[in-house]
Design a protein around this motif. Structure first.
Motif, PDB file in Angstrom:
ATOM      1  N   LYS A 144       1.346 -25.334   9.155  1.00 46.48           N
ATOM      2  CA  LYS A 144       1.840 -26.089  10.364  1.00 46.48           C
ATOM      3  C   LYS A 144       1.904 -27.494   9.897  1.00 46.48           C
ATOM      4  CE  LYS A 144      -0.403 -23.133  13.674  1.00 46.48           C
ATOM      5  NZ  LYS A 144      -1.342 -22.685  14.469  1.00 46.48           N
ATOM      6  N   ALA A 163      -3.861 -29.118  15.390  1.00 50.87           N
ATOM      7  CA  ALA A 163      -3.806 -27.748  14.731  1.00 50.87           C
ATOM      8  C   ALA A 163      -3.148 -27.783  13.439  1.00 50.87           C
ATOM      9  CB  ALA A 163      -3.275 -26.857  15.553  1.00 50.87           C
ATOM     10  N   ASP A 217      -6.270 -23.064  12.432  1.00 46.83           N
ATOM     11  CA  ASP A 217      -6.328 -21.937  13.555  1.00 46.83           C
ATOM     12  C   ASP A 217      -7.879 -22.166  14.376  1.00 46.83           C
ATOM     13  OD1 ASP A 217      -7.940 -21.008  11.584  1.00 46.83           O
ATOM     14  OD2 ASP A 217      -7.204 -19.205  11.298  1.00 46.83           O
ATOM     15  N   GLN A 218      -8.615 -23.178  13.966  1.00 46.99           N
ATOM     16  CA  GLN A 218      -9.867 -23.483  14.705  1.00 46.99           C
ATOM     17  C   GLN A 218      -9.709 -24.910  15.371  1.00 46.99           C
ATOM     18  OE1 GLN A 218     -12.896 -22.892  11.776  1.00 46.99           O
ATOM     19  NE2 GLN A 218     -12.146 -20.892  11.397  1.00 46.99           N
TER      20      GLN A 218
END
Ligand SMILES: Cc1cc2nc3c(=O)[nH]c(=O)nc-3n(C[C@H](O)[C@H](O)[C@H](O)COP(=O)(O)O)c2cc1C
Length: 223
Positions: free
Chosen positions: A3, A52, A204-205
């Motif tokens: 991302k 993110a 992703d966290q």
């Protein structure tokens, strides 16, 4: 997916926006890469995307030998929670700028972007190719014709419309840099998972909320 977010400000001629789109094209050419383009005016709609992201690429025109004031306004939104809670540590970072002058003091702008990334604990990616236009064999058509290494240094004649300025060599340089950062981000994101550090957080966290990060005064007011 890797991302990537590109945060930029562009106002005078739209030149920084032209470069931001070129950086995006270059990044998207790397398989498995998802890119979000964010003008600083719209940043409050994108905090979760930024928290993110594996990589954030910063773009500002050079205004008075500096980042544009509106870009600095965005930077200062990070000077509370994002900085103190180290929310962006180990994100990959990079940057681009454009000025009317060939020099134009634009190195100062890139230095500010790199220092800003360092304050957030991010990892700055420099230009991967050597400078162009170094000799009588060189020309304005060379990639990296401004011979910058910290990031993309573009130049746009002040009397030309955004379809003509910055020239193709600068746009291709921006594409190349976006592509390089996306490769580094992909390699690093995979490596981070394989060799986890106990202080590390991953795309992703992502911590952080969708609303604007708390400023330093707001943090200090909390019990
Ligand atoms: C307020 C202001 C300050 C500027 N300062 C500089 C400067 O210090 N050096 C330079 O070479 N160009 C300078 N310029 C020209 C811009 O850097 C150039 O036109 C740039 O491409 C504008 O990007 P934008 O269209 O994305 O806003 C300045 C322009 C403005 C509006």
């Amino acid at each position: 997916m890797t991302k990537i977010a590109i945060v930029y400000f562009s106002n005078f001629k739209g030149n920084t926006e032209t470069l931001a789109k070129a950086v995006q094209r270059g990044a998207e050419a790397v398989p498995g890469t998802e890119v979000t383009l964010i003008h600083t005016d719209a940043v409050d709609e994108h905090w979760l995307t930024l928290h993110a992201a594996d990589a954030i690429i910063f773009g500002s025109p050079t205004y008075i030998g500096s980042v544009a004031a509106k870009f600095k306004e965005f930077i200062e939104k990070l000077a509370g929670e994002v900085w103190l809670q180290r929310l962006w540590v180990n994100k990959i970072a990079g940057g681009f700028t454009v000025s009317a002058g060939r020099g134009g003091d634009k190195l100062a702008c890139l230095q500010q972007l790199a220092i800003f990334a360092a304050q957030m604990g991010m990892i700055w990616v420099p230009m991967r190719i050597t400078g162009g236009n170094y000799s009588t064999q060189g020309s304005e058509a060379d990639l990296n014709r401004m011979a910058g290494y910290l990031g993309v240094m573009a130049q746009a004649n002040i009397d030309e419309p955004p379809e003509l300025a910055p020239p193709p060599s600068d746009i291709q340089t921006a594409e190349l840099h976006g592509n390089h950062i996306a490769h580094v981000a992909r390699q690093f994101a995979h490596g981070r998972k394989a060799l986890a550090a106990d202080y590390d957080t991953y795309a992703d966290q992502a911590p952080g909320s969708a609303s604007a990060p708390l400023s330093l005064p707001e943090l200090l007011e909390q019990p």
